[in-house]
Design an enzyme around this catalytic site. Structure first.
Site, PDB file in Angstrom:
ATOM      1  N   LYS A   1      -1.969  16.210  -5.795  1.00 61.67           N
ATOM      2  CA  LYS A   1      -2.580  15.073  -5.745  1.00 61.67           C
ATOM      3  C   LYS A   1      -4.038  15.423  -5.378  1.00 61.67           C
ATOM      4  O   LYS A   1      -4.608  15.961  -4.416  1.00 61.67           O
ATOM      5  CB  LYS A   1      -2.248  13.963  -4.998  1.00 61.67           C
ATOM      6  CG  LYS A   1      -3.095  12.868  -5.101  1.00 61.67           C
ATOM      7  CD  LYS A   1      -2.440  11.520  -4.301  1.00 61.67           C
ATOM      8  CE  LYS A   1      -3.207  10.227  -4.379  1.00 61.67           C
ATOM      9  NZ  LYS A   1      -2.616   9.024  -3.925  1.00 61.67           N
TER      10      LYS A   1
ATOM     11  N   CYS B   1      -7.310  12.615   0.241  1.00 66.79           N
ATOM     12  CA  CYS B   1      -7.706  11.638   1.497  1.00 66.79           C
ATOM     13  C   CYS B   1      -9.429  11.985   1.941  1.00 66.79           C
ATOM     14  O   CYS B   1      -9.546  13.119   2.297  1.00 66.79           O
ATOM     15  CB  CYS B   1      -6.847  11.457   2.571  1.00 66.79           C
ATOM     16  SG  CYS B   1      -7.314  10.441   3.646  1.00 66.79           S
TER      17      CYS B   1
ATOM     18  N   LYS C   1       4.164   6.900   1.982  1.00 70.83           N
ATOM     19  CA  LYS C   1       2.954   6.983   2.432  1.00 70.83           C
ATOM     20  C   LYS C   1       2.673   8.415   3.303  1.00 70.83           C
ATOM     21  O   LYS C   1       3.744   8.634   3.981  1.00 70.83           O
ATOM     22  CB  LYS C   1       2.696   5.811   3.612  1.00 70.83           C
ATOM     23  CG  LYS C   1       1.657   5.893   4.535  1.00 70.83           C
ATOM     24  CD  LYS C   1       0.431   5.332   3.967  1.00 70.83           C
ATOM     25  CE  LYS C   1      -0.779   5.654   4.817  1.00 70.83           C
ATOM     26  NZ  LYS C   1      -2.080   5.316   4.275  1.00 70.83           N
TER      27      LYS C   1
HETATM   28  C1  LIG Z   1      -5.143   1.596   1.979  1.00 70.14           C
HETATM   29  C2  LIG Z   1      -4.996   2.393   1.066  1.00 70.14           C
HETATM   30  C3  LIG Z   1      -4.359   3.565   1.700  1.00 70.14           C
HETATM   31  C4  LIG Z   1      -4.254   4.768   0.998  1.00 70.14           C
HETATM   32  N1  LIG Z   1      -3.388   5.742   1.661  1.00 70.14           N
HETATM   33  C5  LIG Z   1      -2.907   7.059   0.875  1.00 70.14           C
HETATM   34  C6  LIG Z   1      -2.269   8.034   1.677  1.00 70.14           C
HETATM   35  O1  LIG Z   1      -1.741   7.808   2.580  1.00 70.14           O
HETATM   36  N2  LIG Z   1      -2.188   9.095   0.587  1.00 70.14           N
HETATM   37  C7  LIG Z   1      -2.363   9.100  -0.602  1.00 70.14           C
HETATM   38  O2  LIG Z   1      -2.089  10.371  -1.393  1.00 70.14           O
HETATM   39  N3  LIG Z   1      -3.369   8.201  -1.049  1.00 70.14           N
HETATM   40  C8  LIG Z   1      -3.394   7.225  -0.361  1.00 70.14           C
HETATM   41  N4  LIG Z   1      -4.017   6.190  -0.984  1.00 70.14           N
HETATM   42  C9  LIG Z   1      -4.907   6.693  -2.354  1.00 70.14           C
HETATM   43  C10 LIG Z   1      -3.727   5.672  -3.353  1.00 70.14           C
HETATM   44  O3  LIG Z   1      -2.476   6.307  -3.368  1.00 70.14           O
HETATM   45  C11 LIG Z   1      -4.425   5.828  -4.644  1.00 70.14           C
HETATM   46  O4  LIG Z   1      -4.368   7.234  -5.058  1.00 70.14           O
HETATM   47  C12 LIG Z   1      -5.601   5.051  -4.922  1.00 70.14           C
HETATM   48  O5  LIG Z   1      -5.614   3.725  -4.241  1.00 70.14           O
HETATM   49  C13 LIG Z   1      -5.971   4.885  -6.656  1.00 70.14           C
HETATM   50  O6  LIG Z   1      -5.037   4.002  -7.019  1.00 70.14           O
HETATM   51  P1  LIG Z   1      -5.350   2.277  -7.238  1.00 70.14           P
HETATM   52  O7  LIG Z   1      -6.398   2.438  -8.056  1.00 70.14           O
HETATM   53  O8  LIG Z   1      -3.920   1.853  -7.979  1.00 70.14           O
HETATM   54  O9  LIG Z   1      -5.316   1.953  -6.031  1.00 70.14           O
HETATM   55  C14 LIG Z   1      -4.405   4.922  -0.243  1.00 70.14           C
HETATM   56  C15 LIG Z   1      -5.303   4.008  -0.772  1.00 70.14           C
HETATM   57  C16 LIG Z   1      -5.368   2.856  -0.375  1.00 70.14           C
HETATM   58  C17 LIG Z   1      -6.120   1.649  -0.694  1.00 70.14           C
END
Ligand SMILES: Cc1cc2nc3c(=O)[nH]c(=O)nc-3n(C[C@H](O)[C@H](O)[C@H](O)COP(=O)(O)O)c2cc1C
Ligand code: SF4
Ligand code: SF4
Length: 420
Positions: free
Chosen positions: A175, A137, A45
């Site tokens: 990213k 983000c 995270k």
């Molecule tokens: C609740 C939540 C918190 C997230 N926090 C971060 C984060 O701290 N850093 C980051 O690079 N991406 C963060 N993401 C994005 C995820 O790493 C990922 O890129 C995004 O959810 C797409 O993947 P998925 O479709 O499998 O969820 C977060 C996503 C969610 C849902």
């Protein structure tokens, strides 16, 4: 048994399945609990500078589609709200206990060289195998000049990547945010800044909806909401498009890619890998179903590789990339028409209505109430086969012609030249 070991930009893991940077990687306790049943890697995270951020409640909203819960998922959470020292100590402990699994430190600090050098030194010292720069983000952090505010400006992407590369002795993934008009520009900037690889996508700007009773947002912080980041199964096609664009771009072709966005199953993961990803990251699926899904991800991938005769991931990574081309390279003379299997048709009319109102008016209903395609008028758009509720009842059949293939590129050379 095929070899699932992965190498993405020099970051090695026992399999290509990584937890994306998100709540499932919020602590060492969680990451260790995920590594035990078999996750290959974890992107921590996102870490930032102290004092830690303050989060709001509530934080998540979701879109259920046709009975599927969380088909689209939205969050307004920020980066870690735990002290940096606690996270670093836990990264060290995880690496000691799981030396073969990949731990990647996701980072986001202000756009100053010294701030980046400081945090990079600390995560390297903690034993991280790689770094991921969170330039994606879309809320909260971007309003403070970080996250997507960097990812949306290629010059900043390059500059910060260079800051990090000056100091880092471990591989650096950048990213990217999908909230741009053309993801190839920040990807090129990351490559120019020396990135060892690219991960994508982060979440998509979104507002989840309005409650028609209260007239307030469907999920809110005391009645108000800010735009959040959208992810989950609904975003997978958008993410795959962006992965394929970067894999095909002459300026970034060959750069290692960690694919993210809507991956829930082993077959989703394979699709990303066929388009060029050498590792994949999951967030929403893990938040929905837990770490236990790793057993099906691994066994599904193994079975598929066995069936296809692939012994290593490199045997198929990128194998489908060449099939994604620009529109003007498609064959204008390729022709298909819809064909209906009347023996399985349940006479629901859906195809006829769709074709009549939404396509080319070429499905007629017979006396037996079953549909018939007027082949000469069918443009092969697929719509009827997509709306038909009976699997396999409508198939698209190729019509062979003697004509040589013709692309728009070739066809356009015969068109009259514009006079103005
Ligand atoms: C609740 C939540 C918190 C997230 N926090 C971060 C984060 O701290 N850093 C980051 O690079 N991406 C963060 N993401 C994005 C995820 O790493 C990922 O890129 C995004 O959810 C797409 O993947 P998925 O479709 O499998 O969820 C977060 C996503 C969610 C849902
Ligand atoms: S493929 Fe399109 S045009 Fe042809 S029958 Fe189906 S809906 Fe109509
Ligand atoms: S949609 Fe399918 S099942 Fe329904 S009428 Fe058309 S062919 Fe038959």
């Amino acid at each position: 048994m095929p070899d699932l070991s992965a190498d993405c930009a020099g970051i090695r893991s026992p399999n290509p399945f990584w937890l994306a940077s998100a709540p499932p990687t919020n602590s060492g306790e969680q990451v260790m609990r995920a590594f035990e049943p078999g996750w290959g890697g974890a992107v921590w995270k996102t870490l930032g500078v102290d004092p830690p951020v303050v989060n709001v409640t509530s934080r998540y909203g979701s879109l259920d589609i046709g009975g599927q819960k969380m088909a689209g998922f939205n969050n307004i959470e920020l980066i870690t709200d735990r002290p940096l020292a606690d996270n670093l100590r836990e990264i060290y402990e995880v690496k000691k206990r799981f030396p073969n699994n990949a731990v990647i430190a996701s980072l986001m600090v202000p756009c100053e060289r010294q701030a980046w050098h400081d945090i990079v030194a600390r995560v390297v010292e903690a034993g991280s195998d790689g770094i991921e720069l969170n330039f994606g983000c879309p809320h909260g952090m971007s309003e403070r000049g970080m996250g997507a505010a960097v990812g949306q400006v290629p010059d900043y992407v390059k500059m910060v990547t260079e800051f990090v590369k000056e100091k880092s002795s471990i591989p650096v993934l950048v990213k990217l945010t999908p909230n741009v008009t053309d993801v190839r520009h920040p990807a090129r900037a990351a490559a120019a800044g020396g990135a060892d690889g690219i991960s994508l996508i982060n979440t998509i700007n979104s507002v989840m909806g309005v409650d028609l009773e209260t007239l307030k947002p469907k999920f809110s912080v005391g009645g108000k909401i800010a735009h959040g980041g959208y992810c989950g199964p609904a975003v997978k096609p958008i993410a795959m498009h962006m992965v394929s664009q970067i894999a095909a771009d002459p300026q970034t072709r060959g750069i290692p890619i960690s694919g993210i966005g809507g991956i829930s199953t082993w077959s989703d993961a394979v699709e990303f890998m066929l388009l060029g990803a050498s590792s994949v990251q999951l967030c929403t699926a893990v938040m929905h179903y837990g770490f236990r899904i790793i057993s099906e991800l691994v066994s599904g991938l193994e079975d598929w590789m066995d069936a296809k005769g692939f012994s290593r991931l490199e045997d198929f990574i990128g194998k489908s990339s060449a099939h994604i081309v620009d529109w003007n390279e498609l064959n204008l003379r390729h022709k298909t028409v819809a064909s209906i299997d009347r023996s399985t048709c349940i006479a629901c009319d859906l195809c006829a209505i769709a074709c009549h109102d939404g396509a080319h008016q070429c499905i007629k209903i017979g006396r037996d109430r079953k549909p018939r395609v007027v082949a000469e008028d069918c443009v092969g758009c697929n719509l009827c086969s997509l709306v038909c509720p009976v699997d396999g009842c409508i198939s698209m059949k190729e019509v062979k012609t003697d004509l040589a293939p013709l692309t728009w590129k070739e066809y356009s050379t015969c068109l009259p030249k514009p006079t103005i």
